[in-house]
Design a protein around this motif. Sequence first.
Motif, mmCIF file in Angstrom:
data_model
loop_
_atom_site.group_PDB
_atom_site.id
_atom_site.type_symbol
_atom_site.label_atom_id
_atom_site.label_comp_id
_atom_site.label_asym_id
_atom_site.label_seq_id
_atom_site.Cartn_x
_atom_site.Cartn_y
_atom_site.Cartn_z
ATOM 1 N N PHE A 199 0.954 -1.074 -0.105
ATOM 2 C CA PHE A 199 0.034 -0.074 -0.065
ATOM 3 C C PHE A 199 0.858 1.328 -0.065
ATOM 4 O O PHE A 199 1.729 1.328 0.869
ATOM 5 N N ASN A 200 0.682 2.248 -0.838
ATOM 6 C CA ASN A 200 1.406 3.482 -0.853
ATOM 7 C C ASN A 200 0.400 4.433 -0.093
ATOM 8 O O ASN A 200 -0.672 4.473 -0.580
ATOM 9 N N ILE A 201 1.068 5.197 0.778
ATOM 10 C CA ILE A 201 0.113 5.981 1.403
ATOM 11 C C ILE A 201 0.559 7.281 1.575
ATOM 12 O O ILE A 201 1.782 7.762 1.250
ATOM 13 N N GLN A 202 -0.338 8.240 1.841
ATOM 14 C CA GLN A 202 -0.117 9.676 1.701
ATOM 15 C C GLN A 202 1.056 9.956 3.067
ATOM 16 O O GLN A 202 1.014 9.446 4.066
ATOM 17 N N GLU A 203 1.586 10.616 2.527
ATOM 18 C CA GLU A 203 2.872 11.136 3.435
ATOM 19 C C GLU A 203 2.496 11.426 5.043
ATOM 20 O O GLU A 203 1.294 12.162 5.249
ATOM 21 N N GLY A 204 3.226 10.940 5.768
ATOM 22 C CA GLY A 204 2.693 11.251 7.349
ATOM 23 C C GLY A 204 1.754 10.317 7.712
ATOM 24 O O GLY A 204 1.149 10.360 8.955
ATOM 25 N N GLU A 205 1.174 9.461 6.988
ATOM 26 C CA GLU A 205 -0.067 8.568 7.429
ATOM 27 C C GLU A 205 0.232 6.949 7.586
ATOM 28 O O GLU A 205 -0.651 6.177 7.653
ATOM 29 N N ARG A 206 1.553 6.724 7.421
ATOM 30 C CA ARG A 206 1.970 5.276 7.589
ATOM 31 C C ARG A 206 1.599 4.799 9.075
ATOM 32 O O ARG A 206 0.968 3.422 8.927
ATOM 33 N N ASP A 207 1.393 5.354 10.079
ATOM 34 C CA ASP A 207 0.897 4.727 11.254
ATOM 35 C C ASP A 207 -0.057 4.676 11.294
ATOM 36 O O ASP A 207 -0.685 3.866 11.836
ATOM 37 N N THR A 208 -1.232 5.423 10.674
ATOM 38 C CA THR A 208 -2.320 5.333 10.885
ATOM 39 C C THR A 208 -2.799 4.219 9.798
ATOM 40 O O THR A 208 -3.559 3.272 10.358
ATOM 41 N N MET A 209 -2.197 3.759 8.660
ATOM 42 C CA MET A 209 -2.541 2.618 7.952
ATOM 43 C C MET A 209 -2.042 1.457 8.600
ATOM 44 O O MET A 209 -2.594 0.363 8.602
ATOM 45 N N VAL A 210 -0.875 1.587 9.452
ATOM 46 C CA VAL A 210 -0.254 0.187 9.968
ATOM 47 C C VAL A 210 -1.418 -0.092 11.229
ATOM 48 O O VAL A 210 -1.867 -1.469 11.245
ATOM 49 N N ASP A 211 -2.092 0.946 11.898
ATOM 50 C CA ASP A 211 -2.918 0.715 12.779
ATOM 51 C C ASP A 211 -4.156 0.070 12.245
ATOM 52 O O ASP A 211 -4.830 -0.693 12.931
ATOM 53 N N ILE A 212 -4.476 0.566 11.247
ATOM 54 C CA ILE A 212 -5.907 -0.138 10.432
ATOM 55 C C ILE A 212 -5.541 -1.435 10.078
ATOM 56 O O ILE A 212 -6.347 -2.356 10.198
ATOM 57 N N LEU A 213 -4.172 -1.743 9.430
ATOM 58 C CA LEU A 213 -4.007 -3.199 8.996
ATOM 59 C C LEU A 213 -3.881 -3.916 10.263
ATOM 60 O O LEU A 213 -4.191 -5.331 10.282
ATOM 61 N N LEU A 214 -3.239 -3.467 11.255
ATOM 62 C CA LEU A 214 -3.176 -4.438 12.451
ATOM 63 C C LEU A 214 -4.616 -4.665 13.016
ATOM 64 O O LEU A 214 -4.806 -5.731 13.632
ATOM 65 N N GLU A 215 -5.614 -3.722 13.019
ATOM 66 C CA GLU A 215 -7.232 -4.073 13.407
ATOM 67 C C GLU A 215 -7.601 -5.293 12.454
ATOM 68 O O GLU A 215 -8.196 -5.945 12.914
ATOM 69 N N ALA A 216 -7.309 -5.284 11.000
ATOM 70 C CA ALA A 216 -7.675 -6.186 10.220
ATOM 71 C C ALA A 216 -6.892 -7.425 10.549
ATOM 72 O O ALA A 216 -7.725 -8.689 10.520
ATOM 73 N N ALA A 217 -5.541 -7.521 10.913
ATOM 74 C CA ALA A 217 -5.134 -8.580 11.404
ATOM 75 C C ALA A 217 -5.640 -9.234 12.797
ATOM 76 O O ALA A 217 -6.097 -10.600 12.708
ATOM 77 N N GLU A 218 -6.338 -8.216 13.616
ATOM 78 C CA GLU A 218 -6.827 -8.846 14.733
ATOM 79 C C GLU A 218 -8.214 -9.525 14.250
ATOM 80 O O GLU A 218 -8.652 -10.621 14.873
ATOM 81 N N SER A 219 -8.883 -8.764 13.413
ATOM 82 C CA SER A 219 -10.238 -9.524 13.017
ATOM 83 C C SER A 219 -10.011 -10.886 12.297
ATOM 84 O O SER A 219 -11.036 -11.715 12.344
ATOM 85 N N MET A 220 -8.973 -11.274 11.756
ATOM 86 C CA MET A 220 -8.549 -12.216 11.220
ATOM 87 C C MET A 220 -8.299 -13.496 11.954
ATOM 88 O O MET A 220 -8.567 -14.620 11.749
#
Length: 106
Positions: free
Chosen positions: A10-31
């Motif tokens: 995933f390419n992310i807007q500058e400065g938003e990597r931590d936000t994306m990591v948090d979202i994807l870790l939530e996805a991992a938790e749901s899996m």
Amino acid sequence: MSKFSLFGKFNIQEGERDTMVDILLEAAESMKNLDECEIYLVNISESEPNAVYVYEVWSNENAHQASLTLETTQTLIKRAKPIITGMERISTLKTMGGKGISSNFY
């Protein structure tokens, strides 16, 4: 029989990597409740501050596709879309086995 694996970026807007990591870790938790999802790893590269990588292993491709229709997944996708500038499917693979993979091939 092999399993379906996906390596994506995933390419992310500058400065938003931590936000994306948090979202994807939530996805991992749901899996965690989906037996068909064996591995869901969220990764970053220090040399790419605007990228997040995900490595997934599924019992089969249909299980992966079905996970995308889940309400939880759809909610997380809606949260992530505004900060995603691009996506790349680096590779789909056939996982044959190894540490961390169940030996019960479907």
